[in-house]
Design an enzyme around this catalytic site. Structure first.
Site, PDB file in Angstrom:
ATOM      1  CD  GLU A  16     -11.455  21.913   0.393  1.00  0.00           C
ATOM      2  OE1 GLU A  16     -10.704  21.807   1.382  1.00  0.00           O
ATOM      3  OE2 GLU A  16     -11.548  22.963  -0.276  1.00  0.00           O
ATOM      4  CE  LYS A  17     -11.894  28.309   0.949  1.00  0.00           C
ATOM      5  NZ  LYS A  17     -11.211  27.937   2.187  1.00  0.00           N
ATOM      6  CG  HIS A  18     -10.915  24.757  -3.052  1.00  0.00           C
ATOM      7  ND1 HIS A  18     -10.485  24.928  -1.768  1.00  0.00           N
ATOM      8  CD2 HIS A  18     -10.526  25.856  -3.735  1.00  0.00           C
ATOM      9  CE1 HIS A  18      -9.842  26.088  -1.681  1.00  0.00           C
ATOM     10  NE2 HIS A  18      -9.864  26.667  -2.860  1.00  0.00           N
ATOM     11  CG  HIS A  46     -13.574  29.308  -3.329  1.00  0.00           C
ATOM     12  ND1 HIS A  46     -13.104  30.382  -4.059  1.00  0.00           N
ATOM     13  CD2 HIS A  46     -12.499  28.536  -3.042  1.00  0.00           C
ATOM     14  CE1 HIS A  46     -11.793  30.250  -4.202  1.00  0.00           C
ATOM     15  NE2 HIS A  46     -11.406  29.145  -3.594  1.00  0.00           N
ATOM     16  CG  HIS A  52      -8.692  32.893  -2.954  1.00  0.00           C
ATOM     17  ND1 HIS A  52      -8.915  32.597  -1.621  1.00  0.00           N
ATOM     18  CD2 HIS A  52      -8.688  31.692  -3.604  1.00  0.00           C
ATOM     19  CE1 HIS A  52      -9.044  31.289  -1.478  1.00  0.00           C
ATOM     20  NE2 HIS A  52      -8.926  30.712  -2.661  1.00  0.00           N
ATOM     21  CB  CYS A 116      -8.968  27.369  -6.428  1.00  0.00           C
ATOM     22  SG  CYS A 116      -8.409  28.712  -5.360  1.00  0.00           S
ATOM     23  CG  HIS A 119      -6.424  27.115  -2.292  1.00  0.00           C
ATOM     24  ND1 HIS A 119      -7.283  28.160  -2.064  1.00  0.00           N
ATOM     25  CD2 HIS A 119      -5.454  27.209  -1.355  1.00  0.00           C
ATOM     26  CE1 HIS A 119      -6.860  28.858  -1.012  1.00  0.00           C
ATOM     27  NE2 HIS A 119      -5.752  28.301  -0.571  1.00  0.00           N
TER      28      HIS A 119
HETATM   29 FE    FE Z   1      -9.223  28.633  -3.192  1.00  0.00          FE
END
Ligand code: FE
Length: 131
Positions: A16-18, A46, A52, A116, A119
């Site tokens: 999970e990149k966040h 990310h 974004h 983010c 997100h």
């Molecule tokens: Fe994001």
């Protein structure tokens, strides 16, 4: 109705990149400065565009037996490609990574949060052992 704490998401940073990744370097000895690096997108990058991007990272420390966390730092990432010519035209992009130094006499838990712009809120934690 929702509570703020219910809106923080967490996951394994490898998938999970966040998730903010916390890494400690230095001696981790009583009263001696140690470095804590926090980065979002360590394993999976990310995006970093005007539309974004990661807007901020915050780091807290909860000493063992403590009731409340201490905020060690709060970092805003202000450049995401926008210029007077429009989105993604400046070539200037703040990376979502920081390093902070601090010292403590107690072991405890490092807690990181990140945001983010599309997100939402993310969190992670790491045990800090002080010899
Ligand atoms: Fe994001």
């Amino acid at each position: 109705m929702a509570e703020l704490n219910e809106l923080f998401k967490s996951a394994d940073f490898k998938s999970e990149k966040h998730v903010p990744v916390i890494e400690v370097s230095g001696s981790a000895s009583k009263g001696e400065s140690l470095n804590v690096a926090i980065a979002v997108g360590k394993e999976i990058a990310h995006p970093n565009t005007t539309e974004h991007h990661i807007q901020w990272i915050r780091l807290y420390f909860l000493p063992e037996g403590g009731k409340f966390p201490y905020e060690l730092g709060s970092f805003e990432f202000g450049s995401h490609g926008a210029s007077a010519e429009g989105p993604n035209t400046s070539t200037v992009y703040s990376d979502a990574k920081v390093t902070i130094s601090f010292k403590t006499e107690k072991s405890g838990t490092l807690l990181a949060s990140s945001y983010c712009n599309i997100h939402g809120l993310w969190q992670s934690s790491k045990t800090l052992s002080i010899a």
